[in-house]
Enzyme design. Structure first.
Site, PDB file in Angstrom:
ATOM      1  CE  LYS A   9      -2.605   7.976 -16.978  1.00 37.59           C
ATOM      2  NZ  LYS A   9      -2.086   7.842 -15.771  1.00 37.59           N
TER       3      LYS A   9
ATOM      4  CG  HIS B  29      -8.396   7.826  -4.182  1.00 38.18           C
ATOM      5  ND1 HIS B  29      -9.527   7.620  -4.880  1.00 38.18           N
ATOM      6  CD2 HIS B  29      -8.726   8.561  -3.263  1.00 38.18           C
ATOM      7  CE1 HIS B  29     -10.561   8.194  -4.380  1.00 38.18           C
ATOM      8  NE2 HIS B  29     -10.055   8.777  -3.285  1.00 38.18           N
TER       9      HIS B  29
END
Length: 391
Positions: free
Chosen positions: A297, A72
């Site tokens: 994250k 992406h």
């Protein structure tokens, strides 16, 4: 039984560490209280930074990710009824992320570990890290009604937020920082094509929504909901209807619905433990820190932790230097706090908070508008999203 490094926890952090250590010629045993099928059944996110991709390559566990992962180069911010693209690739000098489910990462690591004939002990009960302050740590556990011990040089605590390793540290030696958010994410997994080629992060008057994916034919969607909600009270149709209300007209038209494969609610919290080393025991991954999933994250921080730790242990055994081990906690925490800041900021930017009023909503809209109109602001978001470099 004896090994050089006893790893507690067979999630992606523990498995990745085990494989990196094996590649460095360091003997290790992994202990896991759950079954392998239970570990594989946990549905988690899967946006991988380049650092994580590189570590999986180094571990020899990236073949399927290279074939099936979805690179992406951008994300979309939806606010005020319109979508705006953040060009991750262009703003960061060619960096991007790979969408590949954490379950698949875990499966790949399990398979390469099994192929190497390395020892993983599943369904190990009453696991206890012992004597980690001295020169001869050990791990005690029960299996099939028998008590066993593993003597080792070091213990790696990769056993998650509720694990035994952090809990074994005396309270006066550890400091924790925590923020609990007043909402959760209701997630739905479905075998339907994604509504967009890139992830959509939506700020709406009805609350946050995220349109994500696991493959070209499997989608993962999330809705911000109050903590009082129960997943079982949401029918599939109710979920799809609410998602439609939080999308722009084009995405609403493109949305393909279908029966859910899994549906659950995850609370959001920020959490950090300091330090991450206690004698010869090192914490890594969720055992030491939790981030809200908004910034993607969690898995990436766990990977960078074990990357630091694997390098430090290789330095210890190969170069007879403890510089890496001595600096482990500080290096990890410097990176962790930057990721905590970014995840908190993304969460604050995109969600509706119960105590927030009209002023707060206008400030959110102004900041979102500034981000998409300012190259400097877009770059700051993009740099953090693709992952800051390892220090």
């Amino acid at each position: 039984m004896r090994t050089q490094v006893a790893i507690i926890g067979a999630g992606p952090a523990g498995l990745l560490l085990g494989q990196l250590l094996h590649k460095a010629g360091i003997d290790n045993i992994i202990l896991e209280q759950r079954s392998a099928s239970y570990v594989l059944g946990r549905i988690r996110a899967g946006v991988l930074e380049q650092v994580t991709v590189d570590l999986l390559e180094q571990a020899g566990a990236a073949v399927r990710m290279r074939a099936e992962g979805l690179p992406h180069q951008g994300i979309e911010l939806l606010f005020g009824g319109q979508r705006h693209r953040i060009d991750l690739h262009g703003l960061t000098g060619g960096k991007s992320v790979v969408v590949y489910g954490q379950t698949e990462v875990t499966r790949d690591l399990m398979e390469v570990r099994a192929a190497e004939g390395l020892t993983t002990i599943y369904e190990a009960a009453q696991v206890q890290p012992l004597d980690f302050d001295g020169p001869s740590p050990r791990v005690r556990y029960e299996k099939d009604g028998q008590v066993h011990e593993i003597a080792c040089d070091f213990i790696a605590g990769c056993d998650g937020f509720h694990g035994v390793c952090r809990a074994s540290v005396p309270a006066e030696r550890i400091r924790t920082f925590e923020k609990v958010y007043p909402f959760g994410w209701l997630g739905l997994l479905a075998d339907t094509p994604p509504v967009s080629d890139e992830l959509i992060y939506a700020n709406t008057e009805r609350g946050f929504a995220l349109c994500s994916q696991r493959s070209a034919q499997r989608s993962r969607y999330y809705l911000q909901v109050p903590l009082t909600e129960k997943a079982q009270d949401w029918s599939d149709e109710a979920f799809w209807q609410e998602l439609r209300l939080r999308l722009d007209p084009e995405a609403r038209e493109r949305l393909v619905t279908g029966p859910s494969l899994e549906k659950s609610i995850a609370p959001l919290r920020s959490f950090v433990t300091e330090p991450m080393r206690f004698g010869r025991m090192f914490l890594a991954g969720d055992a030491a820190h939790i981030v809200p999933p908004t910034g993607a994250k969690g898995l990436n921080l766990a990977a960078s932790d074990v990357g630091y730790l694997a390098h430090a242990l290789a330095q210890h055994y190969g170069e007879r230097s403890d510089a890496g081990l001595d600096g482990y906690s500080g290096r990890c925490l410097a990176r962790i706090w930057k990721a905590e800041r970014f995840s908190w900021w993304m969460t604050s930017l995109l969600h509706r908070f119960p105590e927030a009023g009209a002023f707060d909503a206008r400030v959110q809209q102004a900041e979102l508008d500034y981000i998409v109109r300012s190259q400097a602001a877009s770059t700051a978001l993009a740099e953090n999203y693709v992952g800051l470099p390892l220090a």
